[in-house]
Design an enzyme around this catalytic site. Structure first.
Site, mmCIF file in Angstrom:
data_model
loop_
_atom_site.group_PDB
_atom_site.id
_atom_site.type_symbol
_atom_site.label_atom_id
_atom_site.label_comp_id
_atom_site.label_asym_id
_atom_site.label_seq_id
_atom_site.Cartn_x
_atom_site.Cartn_y
_atom_site.Cartn_z
ATOM 1 N N HIS A 27 0.829 -1.202 0.000
ATOM 2 C CA HIS A 27 0.000 0.000 0.000
ATOM 3 C C HIS A 27 0.867 1.257 0.000
ATOM 4 O O HIS A 27 0.874 2.004 -0.958
ATOM 5 C CB HIS A 27 -1.013 0.032 1.146
ATOM 6 C CG HIS A 27 -1.947 -1.123 1.174
ATOM 7 N ND1 HIS A 27 -2.744 -1.446 0.100
ATOM 8 C CD2 HIS A 27 -2.187 -2.062 2.124
ATOM 9 C CE1 HIS A 27 -3.451 -2.527 0.391
ATOM 10 N NE2 HIS A 27 -3.122 -2.925 1.613
ATOM 11 N N ASP A 80 -5.064 -8.097 -3.282
ATOM 12 C CA ASP A 80 -5.367 -7.884 -1.870
ATOM 13 C C ASP A 80 -6.655 -8.575 -1.447
ATOM 14 O O ASP A 80 -6.725 -9.784 -1.317
ATOM 15 C CB ASP A 80 -5.387 -6.385 -1.591
ATOM 16 C CG ASP A 80 -5.376 -6.054 -0.106
ATOM 17 O OD1 ASP A 80 -5.359 -6.991 0.719
ATOM 18 O OD2 ASP A 80 -5.383 -4.865 0.250
#
Length: 461
Positions: free
Chosen positions: A269, A320
C-alpha cells in the site's frame, strides 16, 4: 514443449512470430521471427510471462459484493472480515483458497503471494499441526496449478499497545520468538518435501500489530533465511497518527530503525507517506506493492507510486482483498489513479506496468527466475486475446498498450505454469467449474446459522 506466439512481449517490446521452447519447467529458447512449426502449440494474440499477484488474502474473496451494501470505512469493513475469519478451518480454507487461486489462474496469474495471518483455531487455540492453515493454502495452490509464496505474518497486537481480542486471537503467536519457531517448522517442511511450487517468506502485519521490540526479530528471521519480507505500511492515516503518538516517528522510519527495509522487503500500500518516507523506501530499494482496486474499494487513498519508483522502489501489484481479480485492472489503475491525482497523463509506459505485473512481482515474492520470456526462466505463459470486444481494433503495433489499458481477465485464453498447461481456451483444466467451486466455498463460510438447529436455552438453570 514448443509454443508459437503470434505476438509476444519480450520485456523491451512486442515481437511477432515468436517460437518459445521449454524443457520441463524452464524455457530453453525464445526466438522471434520464426514461422510456426507444425508441432508447436499456437498462441494467438499477445503472449506475456506469467503474472504475479504479490498481495493476496484469499479468504477476503468471500466478502466480494457483500461489503458493498452499506456505507462505512476501512474499520467497518474490517469487522465484516473478522466474521469470515471466525468461521474458517483448514478444510474450508483449502476449498475456498483452491477456488480463489483457480480464479487467479483464469486471470493469467502464475504465482501468488499469500499474506497469511489466520494461523490458529477459535480462541487462538493451536491446531494439532500448528501450521495446518498455512499447509491448507500451500495445498490449495497446488490444486489450482499455480505457485505460491506463503508470507507467514507475525500478528501480536490488536493495535499499538492493545491486546488481541475476539477473532484476532486466531492470528497471534504471543511473541515473535514463538512465531519464528512455528514458521521455522513450515519453512523446513516446505524445503524438504516435494513441493517445488511453494516457498515460505515472512510478513510483519503492520506496525499496529507488531510492537517495535518484536519487529527486528521478524526482520532478522527473513534476513537469516534470505526470504521475502512483506509489511502493510501506512494504509490508513490512523496508523500514522498512532505510530507518531507512540514512537514519535512514522511507520516507515520505525521499520527503517528496526532493520526491516531493504531489497528483499515489500511494503504493501504505502499510501500515506511523507517525502522522508519515500526517500527511505527508495534508497533502501524496498519494493512497494500497489493494490489499487482494494485501495479505492476501501477508500484508502491514492499512493505516490510514481514518486516511489523514481526514488528507487520497484513497483509490483496485488489484488489484496479481491474486490476483483484482474492484474490488468491493477496495472492500468496505477497510471489512471496518478492521472486523477495530478490531472496529467502519461506517467507510466505499458512496458513499465507489464513489468510491475510480471518480473517485479515475482522478484518481490522470492522467485527472481520467473516473470520473463527468456531462456532459464520458469516456463510461464499467458496468452491474451486481441480479438474481443475490448481488445479488437488497435492493431499489433499497440498490443502492449491494448493489454494494459483495455484487456481484462476475461481476455486470458491460455495459461502455462512451469511448463504445464493450466488454462486452455479460457477453461481451467484442474478445477472443473470455478464459479461453482467459489459459490460452494463461500456459501459454507457465510451461511447464517439455522435457528431451528440451535438448541433452546436452558431456562431451568
Amino acid at each position: 514443449m514448443r509454443w508459437h506466439a503470434e505476438f509476444a512481449w519480450l520485456g523491451d517490446g512486442v515481437a511477432a512470430d515468436v517460437l518459445i521452447e521449454a524443457d520441463g519447467e524452464r524455457f530453453t529458447s525464445v526466438t522471434p521471427g520464426v514461422p510456426a512449426p507444425p508441432d508447436a502449440a499456437r498462441l494467438p494474440g499477445l503472449t506475456l510471462p506469467g503474472l504475479a499477484n504479490a498481495h493476496s488474502h484469499a479468504f477476503h474473496r468471500a466478502l466480494r459484493g457483500r461489503v458493498q451494501a452499506d456505507r462505512g470505512t476501512f474499520w467497518t469493513w474490517r469487522e465484516q472480515m473478522y466474521k469470515i475469519a471466525e468461521r474458517l478451518d483448514p478444510v474450508s480454507y483449502r476449498a475456498l483458497a483452491t477456488a480463489v487461486y483457480a480464479e487467479m489462474a483464469l486471470a493469467g496469474i502464475s504465482c501468488v503471494g499469500e499474506f497469511h495471518y489466520l494461523h490458529h483455531g477459535p480462541g487462538g487455540e493451536p491446531y494439532g499441526e500448528p501450521n495446518a492453515m498455512g499447509e491448507a493454502l500451500i495445498a490449495a495452490a497446488a490444486d489450482a496449478g499455480i505457485r505460491i509464496t506463503l508470507l507467514d505474518a507475525c500478528y501480536l497486537a490488536g493495535g499499538i499497545g492493545q491486546p488481541l481480542k475476539g477473532p484476532q486471537l486466531r492470528f497471534g503467536d504471543g511473541t515473535a520468538g514463538n512465531w519464528a519457531s512455528r514458521v521455522d517448522s513450515l519453512y523446513e517442511s516446505t524445503g524438504k518435501t516435494a513441493r517445488p511450487h511453494a516457498r515460505v517468506g515472512a510478513a510483519i502485519h503492520s506496525v499496529r500489530a507488531v510492537p517495535r521490540e518484536q519487529i527486528a526479530a521478524v526482520a532478522s528471521w527473513a534476513k537469516e533465511h534470505r526470504a521475502p519480507l512483506h509489511v502493510h505500511l501506512s494504509e490508513q492515516p490512523a496508523e500514522n497518527e498512532e505510530c507518531l503518538a507512540e514512537y514519535e516517528m512514522t511507520p516507515t522510519r520505525l521499520l527503517a530503525d528496526c532493520g526491516a527495509l531493504g531489497a528483499l522487503t515489500v511494503a504493501v500500500h504505502a499510501t500515506h507517506l511523507t517525502e522522508e518516507d519515500i526517500g527511505l523506501l527508495g534508497t533502501t530499494t524496498t519494493g512497494v506493492c500497489m493494490c489499487p482496486t482494494t485501495e479505492r474499494d476501501l477508500a484508502d487513498g491514492i499512493g505516490p507510486a510514481r514518486d516511489l519508483c523514481d526514488a528507487g522502489s520497484p513497483i509490483c501489484l496485488g489484488s489484496d482483498q479481491h474486490a476483483v481479480i484482474d492484474l490488468f485492472e491493477e496495472a492500468r489503475a496505477v497510471e489512471l489513479d496518478e492521472r486523477l491525482r495530478t490531472r496529467q497523463r502519461g506517467h507510466w509506459s505499458s512496458g513499465e506496468l507489464l513489468a510491475a505485473a510480471t518480473s517485479s512481482g515475482h522478484y518481490g515474492l522470492g522467485w527472481p527466475e520467473a516473470g520473463r520470456l527468456e531462456p532459464g526462466a520458469y516456463a510461464d505463459l499467458v496468452a491474451v486475446g486481441l480479438d474481443s470486444v475490448r481488445t479488437a481494433g488497435p492493431g499489433p503495433q499497440f498490443a502492449a498498450e491494448t493489454a494494459v489499458f483495455a484487456a481484462t481477465a476475461a481476455d486470458v485464453r491460455h495459461v502455462v505454469v512451469s511448463g504445464r498447461e493450466i488454462v486452455r481456451d479460457g477453461r481451467h483444466l484442474l478445477v472443473d467449474d470455478v464459479p461453482a467451486a467459489l459459490a460452494a466455498a463461500i456459501a459454507e463460510v457465510t451461511a447464517e446459522p439455522d435457528p431451528e438447529s440451535t438448541p433452546a436455552p436452558d431456562t431451568e438453570s
